[in-house]
Design a protein around this motif. Structure first.
Motif, short mmCIF file in Angstrom:
data_model
loop_
_atom_site.label_atom_id
_atom_site.label_comp_id
_atom_site.label_asym_id
_atom_site.label_seq_id
_atom_site.Cartn_x
_atom_site.Cartn_y
_atom_site.Cartn_z
N SER A 156 -48.97 23.91 -17.68
CA SER A 156 -50.19 23.28 -17.15
C SER A 156 -51.23 24.31 -16.70
O SER A 156 -52.39 23.97 -16.51
CB SER A 156 -49.83 22.36 -15.99
N ASN A 157 -50.81 25.54 -16.51
CA ASN A 157 -51.74 26.62 -16.13
C ASN A 157 -51.60 27.77 -17.13
O ASN A 157 -51.16 28.87 -16.78
CB ASN A 157 -51.44 27.11 -14.71
N LEU B 146 -50.68 33.35 -18.61
CA LEU B 146 -50.88 34.47 -19.54
C LEU B 146 -51.35 35.71 -18.81
O LEU B 146 -50.87 36.82 -19.07
CB LEU B 146 -51.89 34.06 -20.62
N LEU B 147 -52.30 35.52 -17.89
CA LEU B 147 -52.79 36.66 -17.11
C LEU B 147 -51.69 37.24 -16.24
O LEU B 147 -51.63 38.45 -16.01
CB LEU B 147 -53.99 36.23 -16.26
N VAL C 180 -49.83 32.09 -4.70
CA VAL C 180 -50.94 31.16 -4.88
C VAL C 180 -50.41 29.79 -5.29
O VAL C 180 -50.87 28.74 -4.81
CB VAL C 180 -51.95 31.69 -5.93
N SER C 181 -49.41 29.81 -6.21
CA SER C 181 -48.82 28.57 -6.70
C SER C 181 -48.15 27.80 -5.57
O SER C 181 -48.25 26.57 -5.48
CB SER C 181 -47.80 28.87 -7.80
N VAL C 182 -47.47 28.52 -4.68
CA VAL C 182 -46.81 27.87 -3.53
C VAL C 182 -47.85 27.20 -2.65
O VAL C 182 -47.68 26.06 -2.19
CB VAL C 182 -45.99 28.90 -2.73
N THR C 183 -48.95 27.91 -2.40
CA THR C 183 -50.02 27.35 -1.56
C THR C 183 -50.61 26.09 -2.19
O THR C 183 -50.85 25.09 -1.51
CB THR C 183 -51.12 28.40 -1.35
N MET D 155 -39.43 21.35 -14.45
CA MET D 155 -40.59 21.40 -13.57
C MET D 155 -41.25 22.78 -13.60
O MET D 155 -42.48 22.91 -13.55
CB MET D 155 -40.17 21.04 -12.14
N ALA D 156 -40.41 23.82 -13.67
CA ALA D 156 -40.95 25.18 -13.74
C ALA D 156 -41.75 25.36 -15.03
O ALA D 156 -42.87 25.90 -15.02
CB ALA D 156 -39.81 26.19 -13.68
#
Length: 404
Positions: free
Chosen positions: A18-19, A24-25, A303-306, A11-12
């Motif tokens: 997927s992003n 990369l950034l 941000v990912s958690v949100t 999943m990680a």
């Protein structure tokens, strides 16, 4: 249990892939940090290696004695500015134990002329022993003979810079040059030594007797150089020389020496310590960007958690434990830092290899900065991923499922 953690890993990875651009950034700070640490520390190690090589090229296990002293505060003549060393001092010193070579030295600057070309350079009046202890060899021609030395012959062995300036591509051997209006025959060309503090090839060696008596008309010497086969003997030699010269110069107990002694091993240790500190300093500055990269990872993970609040709520509602959520997000942050670290290592090695081709700097790659920066990047990902992972794991399933 193993399957559950394996699913967390998948999943990680799925979230990272997927992003791609965001991942990369996120890695960019880690990539730049790791590459900078490796490149800058390779430069530091290269500088250290160059200094050690240059000091060795000047002669290893050597001691240089100069007139005058500046060891203590106060107004006194600088080292080398007095006339307290004599040829008889040299004769007494060369008989001390553990000394391989000893040589007197007088030097000055002159304009050297060949036809319509002229060049200002340093003239060294020395013995052949000076060439041996300073590791000076001829690439063409020869050094002077004992007869030429005793007869105060006007012969010269010149450095590569002098040869190029006065003769261009032409061989200087057998050619005549004029020094202070007097003709000298070039009998030898020194091997190139390179640049260290000054151009080591910009000099001319002439028999000591010729320079002291026929050119300068002096009775003192500017330096006395000593070498030993073993570096462990240098400390004892330095003590012996100090005691001998204080006795010969009638220096009272407690009075300052009228000479200075420089030990090449002390110089080497000082330079090594300085360059080592510089290398660590450069690496530490570069490591700051790794911390910045870690902050970037934490921000993106928050941000990912949100964004995935509802997903987390569903997983918890289906039985995912606190530890499982923690592991999923920690794996995600560590994976980003590992990938960034690997790319940074490759980039840092490439930069280190390119630097010598685009600049005069030398680089030396070692395992320590490569392994250290990579492990530090992994640690950064772990540390800065803990807070977002805990925030995700503490979400209330009901609130998470109603999150819009």
């Amino acid at each position: 249990m193993t399957n559950i953690y394996f699913e967390s890993v998948l999943m990680a990875w799925s979230s990272i892939i997927s992003n791609k651009m965001r991942s990369l950034l996120t890695m960019l700070g880690i990539i730049i940090g790791v590459a900078a640490v490796i490149a800058l520390m390779s430069i530091g190690y290269g500088v250290q290696s160059s200094i050690e090589s240059n000091i060795s090229s000047l002669g290893t296990n050597t001691i240089t004695i100069t007139p005058g002293t500046g060891r203590k505060p106060g107004i006194r003549p600088a080292a080398g500015s007095m006339q307290t060393l004599t040829y008889k001092d040299y004769e007494a010193i060369k008989n001390l134990p553990n000394i391989s070579y000893a040589a007197p030295l007088v030097n000055t600057s002159y304009v050297v002329v060949n036809g319509n070309k002229n060049w200002t350079t340093r003239i060294y009046g020395c013995t052949e022993d000076y060439a041996k202890l300073s590791d000076l060899n001829v690439s063409e021609g020869r050094f002077w003979t004992a007869r030429e030395y005793n007869e105060r012959a006007r012969v010269a062995v010149i450095g590569q810079t002098v040869a190029t300036s006065l003769f261009g591509e032409e061989s200087p051997i057998g050619q005549k040059i004029r020094i202070n209006g007097d003709p000298f025959t070039v009998i030898g060309l020194l091997e190139a030594k390179g640049y260290f503090f000054m151009d080591q090839d910009d000099r001319i060696l002439i028999p000591f007797t010729t320079v002291q008596e026929r050119m300068l008309h002096i009775t003192y010497v500017n330096n006395i150089a000593i070498s030993s086969e073993n570096s462990s003997d240098l400390s004892q030699i330095e003590t012996d020389v100090t005691n001998l010269l204080r006795l010969r110069h009638h220096i009272a107990t407690g009075a300052d020496d009228d000479f200075s002694i420089q030990n090449s091993q002390d110089l080497l240790k000082t330079m090594e310590s300085t360059t080592r500190t510089l290398t660590i300093f450069l690496g530490s500055i570069a490591a700051i960007s790794l911390l910045v990269g870690g902050i970037g990872i934490m921000n993106i993970m928050l941000v990912s958690v949100t964004e995935r609040t509802k997903e987390i709520g569903i997983r918890k509602a289906l039985g995912a434990t606190y530890e499982m959520i923690i592991v999923q997000f920690l794996i995600e942050s560590v994976t980003v830092s590992v990938a960034g670290g690997l790319i940074g290592v490759i980039l840092g090695i490439i930069i280190s290899k390119i630097i010598p081709y685009v600049s005069t700097l030398t680089t030396v790659l070692t395992v320590t900065p490569i392994l250290g920066s990579f492990l530090f990047s992994v640690l950064i990902g772990l540390i800065f991923g803990i807070y977002p992972a805990q925030k995700a794991a503490k979400l209330n399933p009901i609130d998470a499922l109603h999150y819009e």
